[in-house]
Design an enzyme around this catalytic site. Structure first.
Site, PDB file in Angstrom:
ATOM      1  CG  HIS A  31       6.575 -28.932  10.999  1.00 24.36           C
ATOM      2  ND1 HIS A  31       6.239 -28.363  12.204  1.00 24.36           N
ATOM      3  CD2 HIS A  31       7.855 -29.356  11.125  1.00 24.36           C
ATOM      4  CE1 HIS A  31       7.271 -28.409  13.023  1.00 24.36           C
ATOM      5  NE2 HIS A  31       8.270 -29.021  12.394  1.00 24.36           N
ATOM      6  NE  ARG A  82       3.403   4.439   7.904  1.00 22.78           N
ATOM      7  CZ  ARG A  82       2.130   4.653   7.621  1.00 22.78           C
ATOM      8  NH1 ARG A  82       1.167   4.117   8.363  1.00 22.78           N
ATOM      9  NH2 ARG A  82       1.804   5.409   6.584  1.00 22.78           N
ATOM     10  CB  CYS A 104       0.477  -2.492   4.927  1.00 23.23           C
ATOM     11  SG  CYS A 104       0.217  -3.442   6.440  1.00 23.23           S
ATOM     12  CG  ASP A 129      -0.360   0.174   2.541  1.00 19.98           C
ATOM     13  OD1 ASP A 129       0.880   0.359   2.635  1.00 19.98           O
ATOM     14  OD2 ASP A 129      -1.110   0.141   3.536  1.00 19.98           O
ATOM     15  CG  HIS A 189       8.399 -25.338  12.204  1.00 23.48           C
ATOM     16  ND1 HIS A 189       8.551 -25.112  13.552  1.00 23.48           N
ATOM     17  CD2 HIS A 189       9.490 -26.052  11.813  1.00 23.48           C
ATOM     18  CE1 HIS A 189       9.682 -25.671  13.959  1.00 23.48           C
ATOM     19  NE2 HIS A 189      10.273 -26.242  12.916  1.00 23.48           N
ATOM     20  CB  THR A 197       1.808  -2.596  11.333  1.00 20.86           C
ATOM     21  OG1 THR A 197       0.536  -3.039  10.858  1.00 20.86           O
ATOM     22  CG2 THR A 197       1.696  -1.219  11.972  1.00 20.86           C
ATOM     23  N   GLY A 198       2.289  -4.341   8.547  1.00 18.12           N
ATOM     24  CA  GLY A 198       2.211  -5.714   8.060  1.00 18.12           C
ATOM     25  C   GLY A 198       1.020  -6.466   8.610  1.00 18.12           C
TER      26      GLY A 198
END
Length: 142
Positions: free
Chosen positions: A133, A109, A65, A8, A98, A67-68
């Site tokens: 896994h 950010r 983005c 974004d 895993h 913060t993700g």
């Protein structure tokens, strides 16, 4: 190897640095993110990256983005996507080892560019371990 990347408005500069580094190492990059600072909706970007993964047009995805968090939540709503929000090389490694994650999500950010790139490189260079896994990933897919 093909990697699809989307971002974004908060991740434009971060994405450009990652794309430049990956291209210099011979990776083919598909850019579906914005290239401007004009506001866009991250769920739309997550959907575009996810479609490329689901349709096998790319081996891995990268989402960015601020913060993700939001972009990883949006991607994980799509069947077949296992997007991992990573903050360091350890989480990037284990997300592949895993969880067989097919998308790494990063926060522009909250991560420095060097750490973000290290996370991406660890992610794409780590193979899924399988074994116990695989059973767990199968349950996620169900």
């Amino acid at each position: 190897m093909k990697i699809v990347i989307g971002n974004d408005h908060a991740g434009v500069e971060f994405k450009n640095k990652i794309m430049q580094a990956l291209r210099s190492k011979g990776y083919e990059i598909i850019n579906v993110g914005t290239d401007t600072l004009d506001s866009v909706d991250y769920p739309d970007i997550a959907k575009e990256v996810s479609k490329k993964i689901i349709n096998k047009e790319a081996n891995f995805g990268i989402l960015i983005c601020g913060t993700g968090i939001g972009i990883s939540i949006a991607a994980n709503k799509i069947n077949g996507i296992r997007a991992a929000l990573c903050h360091n090389e350890y989480t990037a490694k284990l997300s592949r080892l895993h969880n067989d994650a097919n998308i790494i999500a990063l926060g522009a950010r909250v991560l420095g560019e060097d750490l973000g790139l290290a996370c991406v490189e660890t992610f794409i260079n780590t193979e899924f371990e399988g074994g116990r896994h695989a059973r767990r990933v199968g349950k996620i897919e169900q």
